[in-house]
Every structure is written in C-alpha cells, then in structure tokens.
Design a protein around this motif. Structure first.
Motif, PDB file in Angstrom:
ATOM      1  N   ASP A  61       0.830  -1.201   0.000  1.00 51.21           N
ATOM      2  CA  ASP A  61       0.000   0.000   0.000  1.00 51.21           C
ATOM      3  C   ASP A  61       0.869   1.259   0.000  1.00 51.21           C
ATOM      4  O   ASP A  61       0.553   2.234  -0.668  1.00 51.21           O
ATOM      5  CB  ASP A  61      -0.958  -0.020   1.199  1.00 51.21           C
ATOM      6  N   PHE A  62       1.978   1.229   0.740  1.00 52.65           N
ATOM      7  CA  PHE A  62       2.911   2.357   0.751  1.00 52.65           C
ATOM      8  C   PHE A  62       3.483   2.579  -0.651  1.00 52.65           C
ATOM      9  O   PHE A  62       3.570   3.720  -1.117  1.00 52.65           O
ATOM     10  CB  PHE A  62       4.039   2.099   1.752  1.00 52.65           C
ATOM     11  N   LYS A  89       2.087   1.868  -3.451  1.00 54.87           N
ATOM     12  CA  LYS A  89       0.999   2.471  -4.245  1.00 54.87           C
ATOM     13  C   LYS A  89       0.885   3.965  -3.939  1.00 54.87           C
ATOM     14  O   LYS A  89       0.719   4.784  -4.838  1.00 54.87           O
ATOM     15  CB  LYS A  89      -0.338   1.802  -3.933  1.00 54.87           C
ATOM     16  N   TYR A  90       0.968   4.311  -2.654  1.00 62.45           N
ATOM     17  CA  TYR A  90       0.857   5.714  -2.228  1.00 62.45           C
ATOM     18  C   TYR A  90       1.954   6.561  -2.857  1.00 62.45           C
ATOM     19  O   TYR A  90       1.691   7.628  -3.409  1.00 62.45           O
ATOM     20  CB  TYR A  90       0.922   5.796  -0.698  1.00 62.45           C
ATOM     21  N   GLY A 116       1.504   7.429  -6.360  1.00 60.41           N
ATOM     22  CA  GLY A 116       0.341   8.261  -6.648  1.00 60.41           C
ATOM     23  C   GLY A 116      -0.889   7.463  -7.013  1.00 60.41           C
ATOM     24  O   GLY A 116      -1.847   7.995  -7.560  1.00 60.41           O
ATOM     25  N   LYS A 117      -0.874   6.168  -6.703  1.00 59.66           N
ATOM     26  CA  LYS A 117      -2.031   5.324  -7.000  1.00 59.66           C
ATOM     27  C   LYS A 117      -2.931   5.242  -5.781  1.00 59.66           C
ATOM     28  O   LYS A 117      -2.564   5.649  -4.687  1.00 59.66           O
ATOM     29  CB  LYS A 117      -1.558   3.925  -7.420  1.00 59.66           C
ATOM     30  N   ASP A 118      -4.122   4.700  -5.990  1.00 63.35           N
ATOM     31  CA  ASP A 118      -5.091   4.584  -4.910  1.00 63.35           C
ATOM     32  C   ASP A 118      -4.522   3.723  -3.785  1.00 63.35           C
ATOM     33  O   ASP A 118      -4.047   2.617  -4.023  1.00 63.35           O
ATOM     34  CB  ASP A 118      -6.390   3.972  -5.436  1.00 63.35           C
ATOM     35  N   SER A 119      -4.551   4.277  -2.571  1.00 64.35           N
ATOM     36  CA  SER A 119      -4.075   3.553  -1.399  1.00 64.35           C
ATOM     37  C   SER A 119      -5.101   3.740  -0.288  1.00 64.35           C
ATOM     38  O   SER A 119      -6.022   4.545  -0.402  1.00 64.35           O
ATOM     39  CB  SER A 119      -2.703   4.074  -0.961  1.00 64.35           C
ATOM     40  N   LYS A 129      -6.931   5.201   2.458  1.00 62.40           N
ATOM     41  CA  LYS A 129      -6.994   6.585   2.945  1.00 62.40           C
ATOM     42  C   LYS A 129      -6.597   6.695   4.408  1.00 62.40           C
ATOM     43  O   LYS A 129      -5.955   7.647   4.823  1.00 62.40           O
ATOM     44  CB  LYS A 129      -8.394   7.143   2.730  1.00 62.40           C
ATOM     45  N   ARG A 157      -2.759   7.124   4.841  1.00 55.56           N
ATOM     46  CA  ARG A 157      -2.021   8.144   4.092  1.00 55.56           C
ATOM     47  C   ARG A 157      -1.280   9.101   5.023  1.00 55.56           C
ATOM     48  O   ARG A 157      -0.178   9.536   4.715  1.00 55.56           O
ATOM     49  CB  ARG A 157      -2.951   8.903   3.158  1.00 55.56           C
ATOM     50  N   TYR A 165       1.840   7.326   6.001  1.00 52.21           N
ATOM     51  CA  TYR A 165       2.786   7.289   4.884  1.00 52.21           C
ATOM     52  C   TYR A 165       3.447   8.656   4.684  1.00 52.21           C
ATOM     53  O   TYR A 165       4.651   8.741   4.463  1.00 52.21           O
ATOM     54  CB  TYR A 165       2.095   6.860   3.588  1.00 52.21           C
ATOM     55  N   GLN A 166       2.648   9.725   4.766  1.00 53.62           N
ATOM     56  CA  GLN A 166       3.205  11.067   4.615  1.00 53.62           C
ATOM     57  C   GLN A 166       4.183  11.362   5.742  1.00 53.62           C
ATOM     58  O   GLN A 166       5.234  11.948   5.523  1.00 53.62           O
ATOM     59  CB  GLN A 166       2.085  12.118   4.567  1.00 53.62           C
TER      60      GLN A 166
END
Length: 186
Positions: A159-160, A162-163, A166-169, A171, A174, A177-178
């Motif tokens: 999932d990270f 993907k994030y 810029g793909k759907d991950s 929510k 997020r 991840y940020q």
C-alpha cells in the motif's frame, strides 16, 4: 539526517522452514514485476529515503531465480561483529529496477529500523483487524503467510508503494505514509 532514532539491531535469521515459506509467498506475489526506472535513478531515490550509513542498495539478479524482485535484509557484517548493515537487494533487467519493489522494500526497512516495537505491533494489529478480512486486500490465500503480522506488513508495504506512486491507497494510512516520507526526507 534523522536524529534520535534507534540503530538497527539483530541479524537475519539462518534460513529455516519459516524462511522457506516466506520465500514461497514472495515467489507467488512478485510475478509480473515492472522494471520501470533506471538503476541510477533508483539509487538516487533511495538516498532521498535513507542516509547511506542507514541503508545500502545492491543488485542481485540471483533473486529472480527465487521469484523475487527484491528484498530487505538486516545482517551482520561478519560473525565477529555486532555491527548490522541494512540492505535492499533489487533485481535489475536491462538497466532498470522496479520502483514498486524499491518503495515496498524501503517501507520494510523503515518500519523495522525506526518504528518502535510497540507502535509497529499496534499498526500491524490494526491492519490485521481492519483490512486483512477483505478478500481484495488479502492478495494471497491465508495459508501462504507464516503469520498474520507478516501478512499485515506485506499489505502495508504494498500500500505504501501504491501511495508513493500516486495510485489509490488506503486513505486511513495516508497520514502515516506522509509522516514516514517527511521523517526520512528531513
């Protein structure tokens, strides 16, 4: 660049039945890898995420024989030393590596080296309860994973990746991840 973070401890375990099971999971999961960024660009991206003293990257095309596009390792530099050198190994094809695999393995590195055990356990338990019950999120059958914690960490690493792409991950994660990206870039 990161101040006050714990140093990596421990070493990669000697291959066992559990390790073999993990490798079989990865063989199934890594089919269809896209080699999309030049190796030098991958090295530059890794330097954005980790200081050279924190993480090394090598190319290991032998991983492909195991069905792997890459892996994260913590290992001792020698049997006579307690020093640990974290490492990301990637397969290179035609001068390119997989950006998804780079970010996936970087997530494992960051989670295992810099996130305190209690926080890591709580995060993996949350994934296990909230996300692994959804068939679309659990990409391999339950029996392919040696533990729920392993499955949760693999899910988060995917999932990270993907994030970052810029793909759907998910929510809900997020913010985490940020936060990781901000921490590793400061």
């Amino acid at each position: 660049a990161r101040k006050g973070l714990p140093k990596a401890v421990g070493a990669a375990a000697t291959p066992t039945g559990k390790t073999a099971k993990i490798q079989n999971v990865r063989k199934s999961a890594d089919r269809g890898i896209e080699y999309d960024i030049p190796t030098q660009q991958a090295r530059a991206k890794l330097k954005e995420l980790f200081d050279e003293k924190e993480m090394k990257m090598i190319l290991n095309d032998n991983l492909e024989k195991e069905g792997l596009g890459g892996r994260f390792l913590k290992y001792r530099t020698s049997v006579y030393s307690d020093r640990v050198q974290p490492l990301i190994e990637l397969v290179e094809k035609n001068g390119k590596v997989s950006s998804k695999t780079l970010y996936h393995e970087s997530f494992h590195g960051y989670l295992n080296m810099f996130v305190p055990e209690a926080e890591r356990t709580a995060l993996l338990e949350k994934i296990s309860r909230s996300y692994l019950t959804r068939p679309a999120q659990a990409f391999l059958p339950k029996g392919h994973y040696p533990t729920r914690s392993f499955k949760s960490e693999e899910w988060l690493a995917d999932d990270f990746a993907k994030y970052v792409a810029g793909k759907d991950s998910a929510k809900e994660f997020r913010g985490i991840y940020q936060w990781i990206l901000e921490k590793v870039r400061n």
